[in-house]
Design a protein around this motif. Sequence first.
Motif, short mmCIF file in Angstrom:
data_model
loop_
_atom_site.label_atom_id
_atom_site.label_comp_id
_atom_site.label_asym_id
_atom_site.label_seq_id
_atom_site.Cartn_x
_atom_site.Cartn_y
_atom_site.Cartn_z
N SER A 104 -35.55 -18.21 15.06
CA SER A 104 -34.37 -18.69 15.79
C SER A 104 -34.76 -19.34 17.12
N LEU A 130 -36.18 -22.78 16.39
CA LEU A 130 -35.13 -23.74 16.07
C LEU A 130 -34.40 -24.20 17.33
N VAL A 131 -34.09 -23.27 18.22
CA VAL A 131 -33.41 -23.62 19.47
C VAL A 131 -34.32 -24.54 20.30
N VAL A 166 -34.18 -28.02 18.80
CA VAL A 166 -32.93 -28.70 19.15
C VAL A 166 -33.00 -29.21 20.59
N GLU A 216 -25.28 -27.23 17.25
CA GLU A 216 -26.37 -28.08 16.75
C GLU A 216 -27.31 -27.34 15.80
N SER A 217 -27.57 -26.07 16.09
CA SER A 217 -28.54 -25.31 15.30
C SER A 217 -27.89 -24.60 14.10
#
Length: 90
Positions: A29, A32-33, A36, A51-52
Motif C-alpha cells: 500500500s 502504491l501511494v 501515485v 487515485e489509488s
Amino acid sequence: MSTSPAEINDHETLTDTEFRDRLRELPPSAKLVAKVLEGDSPLSQGQLAEESLLPDRTVRYALNRLEDEGLVDSRYSFKDARKQVYFLTN
C-alpha cells in the motif's frame, strides 16, 4: 524519480538508490501511494484514496509509514487550509 539527493525534514540526504531501498521494505500500500505521488503531487489523503483505489484508512497507514521513513512530507493545502497535502521528498 530524480537521481539528485533530496533534503528531508531531519536534514538527512537520500540518493535515488537510498530512497528506493527504503521504499522496498515497505508494504504494498505504501509503494502504491508513493507511485501515485510520483505521478501527481501534492495530493490530499482523499485524493490519494481516489487515485489509488485504496480505503482511506489504508492510505493513512501508508502515509504514516512513508513519513516514518522520511520518504513523504506534507504541508497545508493552498486551496483549503483545513487539509494537508502530501508529496515525495526526493
